[in-house]
Write a protein that holds these residues in place. Structure first.
Motif, PDB file in Angstrom:
ATOM      1  N   ILE A 257       6.191  -5.909  -1.709  1.00 30.55           N
ATOM      2  CA  ILE A 257       7.435  -4.803  -2.308  1.00 30.55           C
ATOM      3  C   ILE A 257       6.559  -3.612  -2.737  1.00 30.55           C
ATOM      4  CG2 ILE A 257       8.844  -4.507  -4.404  1.00 30.55           C
ATOM      5  CD1 ILE A 257       9.317  -7.301  -4.634  1.00 30.55           C
ATOM      6  N   GLY A 258       7.186  -2.397  -2.302  1.00 31.12           N
ATOM      7  CA  GLY A 258       6.664  -0.958  -2.632  1.00 31.12           C
ATOM      8  C   GLY A 258       7.318  -0.292  -3.778  1.00 31.12           C
TER       9      GLY A 258
ATOM     10  N   TYR B  73       9.408   7.710  -9.529  1.00 32.85           N
ATOM     11  CA  TYR B  73      10.280   6.361  -9.252  1.00 32.85           C
ATOM     12  C   TYR B  73      10.485   5.822 -10.637  1.00 32.85           C
ATOM     13  CZ  TYR B  73       9.089   6.633  -4.197  1.00 32.85           C
ATOM     14  OH  TYR B  73       8.839   7.149  -3.046  1.00 32.85           O
TER      15      TYR B  73
ATOM     16  N   PRO C 120       0.904  -1.144  -0.150  1.00 34.54           N
ATOM     17  CA  PRO C 120      -0.061   0.041   0.041  1.00 34.54           C
ATOM     18  C   PRO C 120       0.921   1.206   0.067  1.00 34.54           C
ATOM     19  CG  PRO C 120       0.250  -1.054   2.104  1.00 34.54           C
ATOM     20  CD  PRO C 120       0.807  -1.921   1.457  1.00 34.54           C
TER      21      PRO C 120
ATOM     22  N   ARG D 211       4.073  11.486  -9.137  1.00 36.06           N
ATOM     23  CA  ARG D 211       4.652  10.362  -7.978  1.00 36.06           C
ATOM     24  C   ARG D 211       5.147   9.184  -8.617  1.00 36.06           C
ATOM     25  NH1 ARG D 211       4.546  10.278  -2.286  1.00 36.06           N
ATOM     26  NH2 ARG D 211       3.011  11.663  -1.520  1.00 36.06           N
TER      27      ARG D 211
ATOM     28  N   GLN E 177      -6.805  -0.999   2.715  1.00 34.57           N
ATOM     29  CA  GLN E 177      -6.171  -0.626   3.816  1.00 34.57           C
ATOM     30  C   GLN E 177      -6.835   0.533   4.611  1.00 34.57           C
ATOM     31  OE1 GLN E 177      -2.207   1.305   4.539  1.00 34.57           O
ATOM     32  NE2 GLN E 177      -1.391  -0.546   5.357  1.00 34.57           N
TER      33      GLN E 177
ATOM     34  N   ASN F 213       8.789  -6.917   4.489  1.00 31.50           N
ATOM     35  CA  ASN F 213       8.513  -5.759   3.932  1.00 31.50           C
ATOM     36  C   ASN F 213       9.833  -4.692   3.949  1.00 31.50           C
ATOM     37  OD1 ASN F 213       7.055  -2.668   3.911  1.00 31.50           O
ATOM     38  ND2 ASN F 213       7.527  -3.583   1.871  1.00 31.50           N
TER      39      ASN F 213
HETATM   40  C1  LIG Z   1       5.078   7.332  -1.304  1.00 35.32           C
HETATM   41  C2  LIG Z   1       4.694   6.140  -0.253  1.00 35.32           C
HETATM   42  C3  LIG Z   1       3.528   6.028   0.516  1.00 35.32           C
HETATM   43  C4  LIG Z   1       3.212   4.895   1.192  1.00 35.32           C
HETATM   44  N1  LIG Z   1       2.041   4.740   1.945  1.00 35.32           N
HETATM   45  C5  LIG Z   1       1.786   3.803   2.678  1.00 35.32           C
HETATM   46  C6  LIG Z   1       0.374   3.467   2.967  1.00 35.32           C
HETATM   47  O1  LIG Z   1      -0.621   3.988   2.727  1.00 35.32           O
HETATM   48  N2  LIG Z   1       0.219   2.486   3.884  1.00 35.32           N
HETATM   49  C7  LIG Z   1       1.258   1.742   4.348  1.00 35.32           C
HETATM   50  O2  LIG Z   1       1.033   0.846   5.269  1.00 35.32           O
HETATM   51  N3  LIG Z   1       2.493   1.982   3.650  1.00 35.32           N
HETATM   52  C8  LIG Z   1       2.861   3.040   3.232  1.00 35.32           C
HETATM   53  N4  LIG Z   1       4.146   3.094   2.696  1.00 35.32           N
HETATM   54  C9  LIG Z   1       4.902   2.378   3.023  1.00 35.32           C
HETATM   55  C10 LIG Z   1       5.149   0.937   2.182  1.00 35.32           C
HETATM   56  O3  LIG Z   1       3.886   0.154   2.117  1.00 35.32           O
HETATM   57  C11 LIG Z   1       6.388   0.043   2.371  1.00 35.32           C
HETATM   58  O4  LIG Z   1       6.128  -0.218   3.722  1.00 35.32           O
HETATM   59  C12 LIG Z   1       7.638   0.809   2.398  1.00 35.32           C
HETATM   60  O5  LIG Z   1       7.851   1.633   1.011  1.00 35.32           O
HETATM   61  C13 LIG Z   1       9.020  -0.161   2.545  1.00 35.32           C
HETATM   62  O6  LIG Z   1       9.056  -1.040   1.349  1.00 35.32           O
HETATM   63  P1  LIG Z   1       9.583  -0.793  -0.013  1.00 35.32           P
HETATM   64  O7  LIG Z   1      11.313  -0.651   0.470  1.00 35.32           O
HETATM   65  O8  LIG Z   1       9.596  -2.097  -0.847  1.00 35.32           O
HETATM   66  O9  LIG Z   1       9.266   0.381  -0.675  1.00 35.32           O
HETATM   67  C14 LIG Z   1       4.298   4.163   1.655  1.00 35.32           C
HETATM   68  C15 LIG Z   1       5.757   4.257   1.197  1.00 35.32           C
HETATM   69  C16 LIG Z   1       5.669   5.162   0.373  1.00 35.32           C
HETATM   70  C17 LIG Z   1       7.308   5.242  -0.316  1.00 35.32           C
END
Ligand SMILES: Cc1cc2nc3c(=O)[nH]c(=O)nc-3n(C[C@H](O)[C@H](O)[C@H](O)COP(=O)(O)O)c2cc1C
Length: 331
Positions: free
Chosen positions: A228-229, A287, A13, A283, A68, A205
Motif C-alpha cells: 500500500i502506498g 495526502y 517505496p 508531500r 530500493q 500493489n
Molecule cells: C509520490 C510517489 C512517489 C513514488 N515513488 C516510488 C518509488 O520511489 N519507487 C517505486 O517503486 N514506486 C514509487 N511510487 C509508486 C508506488 O510505490 C506504488 O506503486 C503506487 O503508488 C501504487 O500504489 P498505491 O495505489 O497504493 O499508491 C511512487 C508513488 C507516488 C505516489
C-alpha cells in the motif's frame, strides 16, 4: 527462498514520502510486515551523495526495511548492493532487503534508461539481478515493476521468469502500463496470472485503500501479499485497521488527526535535514488533508507555506476552527 506470512502487508517505496518519519508514524500504529526506503540512485550512493544518509536510513525497523535502488547501469546496481550490505554489516545494522526498481515511469528516470525502461530489456534486467545476487548472496533481493509498455502477459512472464532465475526472492507488481501513471484502475488479473505461475511470492500493489479492497484482492488474485502506498500516507493507521478488521469486522480505530499530523511534523523536523523539511511536509499533507472536511483549503495553504513553522501554524489553526474534526473514529 523468502517466506512471507500469507497476506503480508507492505508500505510502498515513494519518493519524498517513504522516509523514516513515515515509517515511525506507521510503526506507532502497530506497523506492517515490510517497509521500504524511497527509490535511491545507485550511482549517487556510490559517489557518496550527501543525502543518502536520509534516503537510505533503515530505522526504526531495519530488519524489515527494503532499500530500493535504481540505475540505468546493471554493474552499478551490483556495486551499490555490495557496498550497502557490507557497510550495514560493519555497523551491525540489519538489511531487510535490496530491491531493483523496474517500475518508475518518471520522465527524468526513464530518459536515462532507469526504472520501467528496463522492461524493454529483459535480458539486461536479469543480468542486473544476477549481479546483485552475486554481490549479496545472503540478502533478500526483490524487483518491483509495472506491466511495461504494452499489455502482454507473455512478455511480462518472460521478464519475471528471467528475474527469478537470476535470483530474485520475490516480485512486486503495480499492474499499470508505463504510460498510465495513476490513470484507470490497475489490471489486477495480471497479479493473479503472475502469482499463479512464478515460483516466488508475487506482491500486488495499486489502489488498495481499506480492508474490503485488501480482502477482495487477496481472495480474487491470490498474491503473496499486498503493498500500500498513497493510502498509508493519507491514513498511516490503515495497516492497523486492516489487521483489526481481519480479526473483527466491526473493528474501528479512534485517531486524533491533529496529534498525528503534529507528530509527523515533529518527526520530519528531528529526523530529516532542514532542506527536506518543507518539501516532505508538503508531500505528506497533500495526502493527509484528505481526512479533513475542508482539506482542500488547508492543503492549498500548506503547499504555499514558506517554512515548517508556517505549516504547523496552518495545521493547528484548522482545528481551532473545526475542533470537532480532531477525533476520527475510523473504519
Ligand atoms: C509520490 C510517489 C512517489 C513514488 N515513488 C516510488 C518509488 O520511489 N519507487 C517505486 O517503486 N514506486 C514509487 N511510487 C509508486 C508506488 O510505490 C506504488 O506503486 C503506487 O503508488 C501504487 O500504489 P498505491 O495505489 O497504493 O499508491 C511512487 C508513488 C507516488 C505516489
Amino acid at each position: 527462498m523468502t517466506t512471507f506470512k500469507p497476506g503480508s502487508l507492505m508500505l510502498a517505496p515513494m519518493v519524498e514520502l517513504s522516509h523514516r518519519p513515515l515509517r515511525e508514524l506507521v510503526a506507532g500504529f502497530g506497523g506492517c510486515d515490510r517497509y521500504y526506503s524511497e527509490m535511491t540512485s545507485a550511482a549517487g550512493y556510490l559517489a557518496g551523495s550527501p543525502f543518502d544518509e536520509w534516503f537510505l536510513d533503515p530505522q526504526p525497523c531495519p530488519e524489515q526495511t527494503v532499500m530500493q535502488l535504481y540505475s540505468p547501469d546493471a554493474q552499478r546496481m551490483a556495486l551499490a548492493t555490495e557496498r550497502l550490505v557490507r557497510e550495514r554489516l560493519a555497523q551491525g545494522v540489519a538489511v531487510g532487503g535490496v530491491e531493483a526498481n523496474f517500475g518508475c515511469s518518471a520522465p527524468q528516470i526513464e530518459r536515462i534508461g532507469g526504472g520501467v525502461k528496463w522492461m524493454k530489456d529483459p535480458e539486461g534486467a536479469a543480468q542486473m539481478i544476477r549481479g546483485m545476487r552475486k554481490a549479496a548472496p545472503d540478502t533478500v533481493l526483490s524487483a518491483k515493476m509495472r506491466l511495461g509498455y504494452e499489455e502482454s502477459l507473455e512478455a511480462l512472464k518472460n521478464f519475471c521468469t528471467g528475474l527469478v532465475e537470476a535470483g530474485a526472492d520475490y516480485l512486486v507488481l503495480h499492474p499499470r502500463l508505463s504510460s498510465e501513471k495513476f490513470r484507470r484502475t490497475g489490471r489486477w488479473a495480471y497479479v493473479r496470472e503472475l502469482a499463479a505461475t512464478m515460483s516466488v511470492p508475487v506482491i500486488g500493489n495499486g489502489d488498495i485503500r481499506d480492508f474490503k479492497a485488501y480482502n477482495a484482492a487477496m481472495h480474487d488474485y491470490a498474491p503473496g501479499g499486498i503493498m500500500i502506498g498513497r493510502e498509508a500516507v493519507r491514513r498511516p493507521w490503515v495497516f492497523a485497521l486492516i489487521r483489526g478488521q481481519q480479526e473483527n469486522p466491526d473493528f474501528t480505530l479512534q485517531v486524533n488527526l491533529e496529534d498525528t499530523g503534529l507528530r509527523m511534523l515533529s518527526l520530519i523536523r528531528t529526523m530529516l535535514p532542514a532542506n527536506f523539511h518543507l518539501s516532505r511536509s508538503r508531500r505528506f499533507f497533500f495526502y493527509y488533508c484528505d481526512n479533513l472536511k475542508f482539506g482542500h483549503h488547508i492543503r492549498y495553504a500548506i503547499q504555499n507555506a514558506p517554512d515548517l513553522d508556517a505549516v504547523k501554524a496552518l495545521f493547528r489553526g484548522y482545528f481551532v476552527e473545526a475542533p470537532s474534526e480532531r477525533i476520527k473514529n475510523d473504519s
